[in-house]
Scaffold this active site. Structure first.
Site, PDB file in Angstrom:
ATOM      1  CE  LYS A  10      27.512 -73.584  31.858  1.00 40.45           C
ATOM      2  NZ  LYS A  10      27.681 -74.200  30.998  1.00 40.45           N
ATOM      3  CE1 TYR A  50      32.729 -71.676  29.227  1.00 38.42           C
ATOM      4  CE2 TYR A  50      31.139 -70.209  28.434  1.00 38.42           C
ATOM      5  CZ  TYR A  50      31.594 -71.051  29.634  1.00 38.42           C
ATOM      6  OH  TYR A  50      30.416 -72.250  30.405  1.00 38.42           O
ATOM      7  CG  PHE A  58      31.402 -77.364  22.518  1.00 33.86           C
ATOM      8  CD1 PHE A  58      31.716 -76.989  23.211  1.00 33.86           C
ATOM      9  CD2 PHE A  58      32.268 -78.726  22.178  1.00 33.86           C
ATOM     10  CE1 PHE A  58      32.623 -76.936  24.458  1.00 33.86           C
ATOM     11  CE2 PHE A  58      33.114 -79.595  23.373  1.00 33.86           C
ATOM     12  CZ  PHE A  58      33.349 -77.937  24.547  1.00 33.86           C
ATOM     13  NE  ARG A  86      34.697 -79.703  38.078  1.00 32.68           N
ATOM     14  CZ  ARG A  86      34.240 -79.338  37.039  1.00 32.68           C
ATOM     15  NH1 ARG A  86      34.959 -77.975  36.498  1.00 32.68           N
ATOM     16  NH2 ARG A  86      34.751 -80.048  35.745  1.00 32.68           N
ATOM     17  NE  ARG A 103      26.643 -78.604  34.863  1.00 31.31           N
ATOM     18  CZ  ARG A 103      28.221 -78.305  35.256  1.00 31.31           C
ATOM     19  NH1 ARG A 103      28.745 -79.619  35.080  1.00 31.31           N
ATOM     20  NH2 ARG A 103      28.874 -77.663  34.125  1.00 31.31           N
ATOM     21  CG  ASN A 113      25.916 -77.756  31.342  1.00 27.31           C
ATOM     22  OD1 ASN A 113      25.784 -76.171  31.302  1.00 27.31           O
ATOM     23  ND2 ASN A 113      27.172 -77.959  31.160  1.00 27.31           N
ATOM     24  CG  HIS A 116      31.231 -72.631  34.303  1.00 28.47           C
ATOM     25  ND1 HIS A 116      31.782 -72.708  33.438  1.00 28.47           N
ATOM     26  CD2 HIS A 116      32.399 -71.504  34.932  1.00 28.47           C
ATOM     27  CE1 HIS A 116      33.817 -72.981  33.694  1.00 28.47           C
ATOM     28  NE2 HIS A 116      33.726 -72.360  34.432  1.00 28.47           N
ATOM     29  CD  GLU A 127      36.373 -70.234  35.222  1.00 26.73           C
ATOM     30  OE1 GLU A 127      36.901 -70.495  34.133  1.00 26.73           O
ATOM     31  OE2 GLU A 127      36.035 -70.340  35.903  1.00 26.73           O
TER      32      GLU A 127
HETATM   33  P1  CMP Z   1      30.647 -75.658  31.479  1.00 23.82           P
HETATM   34  O1  CMP Z   1      31.211 -75.694  32.701  1.00 23.82           O
HETATM   35  O2  CMP Z   1      30.575 -74.049  31.174  1.00 23.82           O
HETATM   36  O3  CMP Z   1      32.114 -75.294  30.296  1.00 23.82           O
HETATM   37  C1  CMP Z   1      32.499 -75.731  29.115  1.00 23.82           C
HETATM   38  C2  CMP Z   1      30.457 -75.888  28.564  1.00 23.82           C
HETATM   39  O4  CMP Z   1      30.335 -76.094  26.978  1.00 23.82           O
HETATM   40  C3  CMP Z   1      29.819 -76.654  28.806  1.00 23.82           C
HETATM   41  O5  CMP Z   1      29.697 -76.189  30.012  1.00 23.82           O
HETATM   42  C4  CMP Z   1      28.992 -76.843  28.578  1.00 23.82           C
HETATM   43  O6  CMP Z   1      27.687 -75.751  28.137  1.00 23.82           O
HETATM   44  C5  CMP Z   1      29.763 -76.803  26.909  1.00 23.82           C
HETATM   45  N1  CMP Z   1      29.634 -78.553  26.204  1.00 23.82           N
HETATM   46  C6  CMP Z   1      30.782 -78.878  26.887  1.00 23.82           C
HETATM   47  N2  CMP Z   1      30.687 -80.218  26.044  1.00 23.82           N
HETATM   48  C7  CMP Z   1      29.866 -79.801  25.199  1.00 23.82           C
HETATM   49  C8  CMP Z   1      29.175 -80.675  23.553  1.00 23.82           C
HETATM   50  N3  CMP Z   1      29.625 -82.096  23.522  1.00 23.82           N
HETATM   51  N4  CMP Z   1      28.491 -79.942  23.328  1.00 23.82           N
HETATM   52  C9  CMP Z   1      27.302 -79.147  23.093  1.00 23.82           C
HETATM   53  N5  CMP Z   1      28.142 -78.552  24.574  1.00 23.82           N
HETATM   54  C10 CMP Z   1      29.066 -78.665  25.100  1.00 23.82           C
END
Ligand code: CMP
Length: 140
Positions: A10, A50, A58, A86, A103, A113, A116, A127
């Protein structure tokens, strides 16, 4: 069984110069890299990727973040690839991610984080196809 999955480095991890370390980690964990590119999503593309999170509190912030700079999607393959990746990636919230995970090492919080990773073989197929045409995937 060899299974494909998608990893995205990311914008936070790219801008903090962690992409090389992340590539090293996934290769050391036995993944083959079938495709890799650097690209930047526009808002429409990020929204499509997404779509499942549309309406969540969020969501808009997530699109701001994911369009804020270049990303590096990678199509990966390994035995039990989806679940294995994962584990290597760790919990969504970087602060709760187990020691040694991507992470824990490179993420900041629940949004920034670092990476993905696809959450199921079905989503992995979608994806991978989102980022890579058939002639952009190799050896898999
Ligand atoms: P990802 O695994 O890419 O999937 C969805 C993304 O949304 C996640 O990683 C985070 O970057 C973001 N995300 C998920 N939960 C939250 C949250 N509670 N607040 C802000 N961002 C979030």
């Amino acid at each position: 069984m060899e299974e494909r999955t998608l990893l995205i480095v990311k914008p936070d991890a790219v801008s903090q110069h962690h992409m090389g370390s992340i590539i090293t980690m996934v290769e050391a964990e036995g993944f083959r890299i079938l495709g890799m590119k650097m690209t930047q999503l526009d808002r429409e593309q990020a929204g499509a990727f997404y779509a499942v999170h549309q309406g969540k509190p969020f969501y808009e912030e997530l699109l701001d973040f994911m369009t804020s700079g270049p990303i590096v999607p990678m199509a990966l393959s390994r035995k039990e690839g989806v679940s294995y990746l994962r584990q290597v990636v760790g919990a969504t919230n970087s602060r709760e991610a187990a020691e040694g995970t991507i992470r824990a090492q490179f993420g900041t919080d629940v949004q920034q984080n670092a990476v993905h990773a696809s959450d199921s073989p079905e989503n992995a197929a979608k994806e991978v196809a989102f980022f890579f045409a058939e002639d952009e995937r190799f050896g898999g």
